[in-house]
Design a protein around this motif. Sequence first.
Motif, PDB file in Angstrom:
ATOM      1  N   MET A  14       0.833  -1.213   0.000  1.00  0.00           N
ATOM      2  CA  MET A  14       0.000   0.000   0.000  1.00  0.00           C
ATOM      3  C   MET A  14       0.866   1.260   0.000  1.00  0.00           C
ATOM      4  O   MET A  14       0.568   2.224  -0.709  1.00  0.00           O
ATOM      5  CB  MET A  14      -0.956  -0.014   1.189  1.00  0.00           C
ATOM      6  N   ILE A  15       1.936   1.260   0.775  1.00  0.00           N
ATOM      7  CA  ILE A  15       2.843   2.419   0.796  1.00  0.00           C
ATOM      8  C   ILE A  15       3.506   2.576  -0.571  1.00  0.00           C
ATOM      9  O   ILE A  15       3.590   3.678  -1.111  1.00  0.00           O
ATOM     10  CB  ILE A  15       3.903   2.276   1.904  1.00  0.00           C
ATOM     11  N   ASP A  16       3.955   1.474  -1.152  1.00  0.00           N
ATOM     12  CA  ASP A  16       4.597   1.511  -2.467  1.00  0.00           C
ATOM     13  C   ASP A  16       3.645   2.088  -3.514  1.00  0.00           C
ATOM     14  O   ASP A  16       4.029   2.965  -4.300  1.00  0.00           O
ATOM     15  CB  ASP A  16       5.042   0.102  -2.870  1.00  0.00           C
ATOM     16  N   LEU A  17       2.406   1.613  -3.522  1.00  0.00           N
ATOM     17  CA  LEU A  17       1.434   2.121  -4.493  1.00  0.00           C
ATOM     18  C   LEU A  17       1.111   3.594  -4.231  1.00  0.00           C
ATOM     19  O   LEU A  17       0.929   4.366  -5.170  1.00  0.00           O
ATOM     20  CB  LEU A  17       0.163   1.277  -4.467  1.00  0.00           C
ATOM     21  N   ALA A  18       1.078   3.984  -2.965  1.00  0.00           N
ATOM     22  CA  ALA A  18       0.830   5.393  -2.633  1.00  0.00           C
ATOM     23  C   ALA A  18       1.971   6.261  -3.148  1.00  0.00           C
ATOM     24  O   ALA A  18       1.743   7.353  -3.677  1.00  0.00           O
ATOM     25  CB  ALA A  18       0.669   5.554  -1.120  1.00  0.00           C
ATOM     26  N   SER A  70      -7.178   8.559  -1.521  1.00  0.00           N
ATOM     27  CA  SER A  70      -5.884   9.192  -1.257  1.00  0.00           C
ATOM     28  C   SER A  70      -5.223   8.529  -0.042  1.00  0.00           C
ATOM     29  O   SER A  70      -5.924   7.987   0.822  1.00  0.00           O
ATOM     30  CB  SER A  70      -6.055  10.696  -1.046  1.00  0.00           C
ATOM     31  N   PRO A  71      -3.900   8.550   0.042  1.00  0.00           N
ATOM     32  CA  PRO A  71      -3.174   7.871   1.115  1.00  0.00           C
ATOM     33  C   PRO A  71      -3.585   8.292   2.534  1.00  0.00           C
ATOM     34  O   PRO A  71      -3.503   7.483   3.454  1.00  0.00           O
ATOM     35  CB  PRO A  71      -1.711   8.245   0.848  1.00  0.00           C
ATOM     36  N   ASP A  72      -4.065   9.512   2.698  1.00  0.00           N
ATOM     37  CA  ASP A  72      -4.457   9.953   4.042  1.00  0.00           C
ATOM     38  C   ASP A  72      -5.800   9.367   4.478  1.00  0.00           C
ATOM     39  O   ASP A  72      -6.216   9.553   5.616  1.00  0.00           O
ATOM     40  CB  ASP A  72      -4.473  11.479   4.134  1.00  0.00           C
ATOM     41  N   ASP A 130       1.105   9.246   6.427  1.00  0.00           N
ATOM     42  CA  ASP A 130       2.091   9.409   7.506  1.00  0.00           C
ATOM     43  C   ASP A 130       3.314   8.536   7.253  1.00  0.00           C
ATOM     44  O   ASP A 130       4.447   8.975   7.438  1.00  0.00           O
ATOM     45  CB  ASP A 130       1.490   9.010   8.868  1.00  0.00           C
ATOM     46  N   LEU A 131       3.091   7.304   6.830  1.00  0.00           N
ATOM     47  CA  LEU A 131       4.200   6.374   6.606  1.00  0.00           C
ATOM     48  C   LEU A 131       5.028   6.756   5.388  1.00  0.00           C
ATOM     49  O   LEU A 131       6.223   6.489   5.344  1.00  0.00           O
ATOM     50  CB  LEU A 131       3.671   4.946   6.461  1.00  0.00           C
ATOM     51  N   MET A 132       4.402   7.402   4.425  1.00  0.00           N
ATOM     52  CA  MET A 132       5.125   7.847   3.232  1.00  0.00           C
ATOM     53  C   MET A 132       6.134   8.933   3.585  1.00  0.00           C
ATOM     54  O   MET A 132       7.158   9.067   2.930  1.00  0.00           O
ATOM     55  CB  MET A 132       4.152   8.428   2.194  1.00  0.00           C
ATOM     56  N   HIS A 133       5.833   9.684   4.634  1.00  0.00           N
ATOM     57  CA  HIS A 133       6.662  10.837   4.961  1.00  0.00           C
ATOM     58  C   HIS A 133       7.668  10.583   6.081  1.00  0.00           C
ATOM     59  O   HIS A 133       8.371  11.495   6.478  1.00  0.00           O
ATOM     60  CB  HIS A 133       5.774  12.029   5.312  1.00  0.00           C
ATOM     61  N   LEU A 134       7.719   9.340   6.576  1.00  0.00           N
ATOM     62  CA  LEU A 134       8.708   9.021   7.591  1.00  0.00           C
ATOM     63  C   LEU A 134      10.090   9.047   6.960  1.00  0.00           C
ATOM     64  O   LEU A 134      10.288   8.561   5.846  1.00  0.00           O
ATOM     65  CB  LEU A 134       8.444   7.637   8.191  1.00  0.00           C
TER      66      LEU A 134
END
Length: 143
Positions: A14-18, A70-72, A130-134
């Motif tokens: 999911m993070i990769d696709l986001a 959207s990711p959020d 949130d995880l995308m921006h870590l």
Amino acid sequence: MMVSTKGRYALRIMIDLAEHQSEGYVPLKETANRQEISEKYLEAILKILVKNKLLTGLRGKGGGYKLTKSPDQYTVGSILRLTENSLAPVSCLEPGQQACPRMAACRTLPMWQGLDKLINDYLDGITLADLMHLEQPGDDYVI
């Protein structure tokens, strides 16, 4: 509660696709390569995510997978509950479980319920965005 590889991989997918959502549909093979997950195992996880409308898939040339929102709007808790079926710390708190005959006299039940609430509240408070921006380990090097 122990999160299985299915749950951990679902989050990674999911993070990769986001992170690649601007590319439109992302081919399964690309995600599998980036995340170092076998395509066959990835297909099984994607099937669950598509069936539950977290992702949409397109077959053929130019096909692949992409987020439906959207990711959020995706929480870690919702993804893990979907892939793990439960985040309950003890079996008597799992959804659909028959009431324990000792429930009324259980001295530890309130503690387990509190832990269950903490786990769910914590994981529901973290989104894919949130995880995308870590920051990645090692990204803090300064000269």
